[in-house]
Design an enzyme around this catalytic site. Sequence first.
Site, mmCIF file in Angstrom:
data_model
loop_
_atom_site.group_PDB
_atom_site.id
_atom_site.type_symbol
_atom_site.label_atom_id
_atom_site.label_comp_id
_atom_site.label_asym_id
_atom_site.label_seq_id
_atom_site.Cartn_x
_atom_site.Cartn_y
_atom_site.Cartn_z
ATOM 1 N NE ARG A 157 45.459 45.199 39.778
ATOM 2 C CZ ARG A 157 46.430 44.334 39.977
ATOM 3 N NH1 ARG A 157 47.537 44.735 40.559
ATOM 4 N NH2 ARG A 157 46.313 43.081 39.641
ATOM 5 C CE LYS A 209 37.418 52.899 36.814
ATOM 6 N NZ LYS A 209 38.288 51.696 36.863
ATOM 7 C CG ASN A 210 35.491 49.061 36.291
ATOM 8 O OD1 ASN A 210 36.469 49.777 36.093
ATOM 9 N ND2 ASN A 210 35.078 48.725 37.500
ATOM 10 C CG ASP A 269 45.728 48.559 43.749
ATOM 11 O OD1 ASP A 269 45.423 47.929 44.778
ATOM 12 O OD2 ASP A 269 45.104 48.485 42.693
ATOM 13 C CG ASP A 277 34.755 49.503 42.448
ATOM 14 O OD1 ASP A 277 35.635 49.018 43.182
ATOM 15 O OD2 ASP A 277 34.754 49.354 41.209
HETATM 16 C C1 UD1 Z 1 37.313 44.778 38.811
HETATM 17 C C2 UD1 Z 1 37.093 46.272 38.737
HETATM 18 C C3 UD1 Z 1 37.208 46.907 40.116
HETATM 19 C C4 UD1 Z 1 36.280 46.205 41.095
HETATM 20 C C5 UD1 Z 1 36.504 44.686 41.067
HETATM 21 C C6 UD1 Z 1 35.520 43.919 41.919
HETATM 22 C C7 UD1 Z 1 37.929 46.858 36.547
HETATM 23 C C8 UD1 Z 1 38.918 47.619 35.760
HETATM 24 N N1 UD1 Z 1 38.080 46.869 37.867
HETATM 25 O O1 UD1 Z 1 38.651 44.559 39.248
HETATM 26 O O2 UD1 Z 1 36.856 48.280 40.011
HETATM 27 O O3 UD1 Z 1 36.545 46.690 42.387
HETATM 28 O O4 UD1 Z 1 36.382 44.197 39.715
HETATM 29 O O5 UD1 Z 1 34.220 44.200 41.535
HETATM 30 O O6 UD1 Z 1 37.009 46.276 36.005
HETATM 31 N N2 UD1 Z 1 41.816 37.815 42.748
HETATM 32 C C9 UD1 Z 1 42.740 36.816 42.978
HETATM 33 N N3 UD1 Z 1 43.405 36.292 41.902
HETATM 34 C C10 UD1 Z 1 43.168 36.709 40.627
HETATM 35 C C11 UD1 Z 1 42.219 37.732 40.401
HETATM 36 C C12 UD1 Z 1 41.551 38.270 41.487
HETATM 37 O O7 UD1 Z 1 42.977 36.425 44.111
HETATM 38 O O8 UD1 Z 1 43.794 36.165 39.695
HETATM 39 C C13 UD1 Z 1 41.099 38.417 43.896
HETATM 40 C C14 UD1 Z 1 41.454 39.902 44.041
HETATM 41 O O9 UD1 Z 1 42.636 40.080 44.758
HETATM 42 C C15 UD1 Z 1 40.266 40.414 44.784
HETATM 43 C C16 UD1 Z 1 39.108 39.591 44.206
HETATM 44 O O10 UD1 Z 1 39.707 38.439 43.634
HETATM 45 O O11 UD1 Z 1 40.380 40.139 46.156
HETATM 46 C C17 UD1 Z 1 38.294 40.322 43.161
HETATM 47 O O12 UD1 Z 1 39.109 40.678 42.064
HETATM 48 P P1 UD1 Z 1 38.537 40.787 40.580
HETATM 49 O O13 UD1 Z 1 37.104 40.406 40.551
HETATM 50 O O14 UD1 Z 1 39.489 40.065 39.678
HETATM 51 O O15 UD1 Z 1 38.636 42.359 40.321
HETATM 52 P P2 UD1 Z 1 39.324 43.121 39.125
HETATM 53 O O16 UD1 Z 1 38.941 42.496 37.825
HETATM 54 O O17 UD1 Z 1 40.778 43.293 39.418
#
Ligand code: UD1
Length: 432
Positions: A103, A33-34, A127, A315
């Site tokens: 998202r 999915k991701n 979320d 996850d």
């Molecule tokens: C992706 C995955 C999700 C998984 C996560 C971590 C998808 C669709 N989703 O989410 O299933 O749980 O990676 O492996 O691929 N953060 C910030 N600022 C930002 C971006 C992120 O503070 O601009 C923080 C987030 O709040 C979180 C952490 O960084 O605490 C990790 O987020 P990130 O690695 O960006 O996860 P996603 O890409 O949202």
Amino acid sequence: MERTHPEDFTDQERIEVRPSGPLEGSVVISGAKNSVLKLMAACLLTEGTFTIRNVPDIEDVKVMGDVLRHIGVSVHRADNALVIQRPALITGEVPYALTEQLRASTAVLGSLLAGIGNARVALPGGDDFGHRPIDIHVAALEAIGCRLKISGGDIYATVDNLVGNPVLLEYPSVGATENLMMAATRATGTTVIDNAAREPEIADLAVFLNQMGAKVSGAGTSTICVEGVGELHPADHTVVADRIEAATYLAAVGVAGGEVTLEGARGDHLAIFCRKLEEMGVRTAKAANGIMATAMNRLQAADVSTLPYPGLPTDTKPLLVAILSVADGVSIVTENLFSGRFRYVDELLRMGADIRTEGHHAVVRGVKRLSGAPVRAHDIRAGAAMVLAGMAAEGLTTVLDVHHIDRGYENLVGKLGSLGADVQRLGVLDVC
Ligand code: UD1
């Protein structure tokens, strides 16, 4: 009438789970999915017809299809492939009605900027994981010449000239790494991304981008180099296996016992997860085309702590908490990525689990057996965790809000059922 029993919810879509195991047989792991969501976003980079194969039949892919259609792209499913036709003219707008459902729709930011030079994408909001900022995405895109501002709940992004630059990410954010990689493919010069996320889905995106004519190297390591190119072209790509879906079936073997082969699963993408399962008493081994898992005894407690890849995936944490709740001993579970990711614990408590949470830690004292109850799926993985918990519970467990499970799992019930689990999906029409 107050509804307290699993049998009281026949007017809702639900999954009914009864004590199950040992499991036996083999299960085919779907595409990730991701990964596919980001590959779909990457199709915005250039005009033409793309084919993405091994695409899971899940709700998130359907919503991402709607996002692309809103932008003006045609998306068709043909068996397990998606055929995506990106015309020359597209809009850069994604409304809140779509981003609030998914998202990951923010993944179109980088490809829209490189593809048409502008984007207006509604911010998805928070979320069940807690606070979900996008500051790292913004800083990364600004570092290569984009201008971004947030107004009225939307991110407005524009760029005249994408300029390759060194970019040090404050945190190895998966989404920010992907957005930057996509935007940098069309920059003048080279972008070197330091402290990049290393997830296998990022390496998969790099393979896709390179098939399109991009020059990306180092994906899967902390330093990714993107040499900008003048032109890209469409590609045909097969999505990498879903490591979190694979982890779900491995955890199912852990909680229900048995011997199961996960066809297509990549053990190298689940090294630390498998090591933790071994510590709990699940044997995992490389099979001809996947992973074989065997569990004969009750699980043992183990401490787990989530980290960015190659660490233990956040996850998988709800799955681990569910199975540790019936392991022998006390486990300490630590969440290091998301601020709030323990809501499903309340559901496990309703099933008789003994879990205390404190900040980003949970202390899980294994109980002999859970007891079946009506429980809710709060998100994709928490929903799957409830199904696993139901397999280790006395009596009937009814899992509600199954639409969350549908977002990320292709046929969870059918696949578990084929391994011998006593699970069935019932709809509103099945009321007797
Ligand atoms: C992706 C995955 C999700 C998984 C996560 C971590 C998808 C669709 N989703 O989410 O299933 O749980 O990676 O492996 O691929 N953060 C910030 N600022 C930002 C971006 C992120 O503070 O601009 C923080 C987030 O709040 C979180 C952490 O960084 O605490 C990790 O987020 P990130 O690695 O960006 O996860 P996603 O890409 O949202």
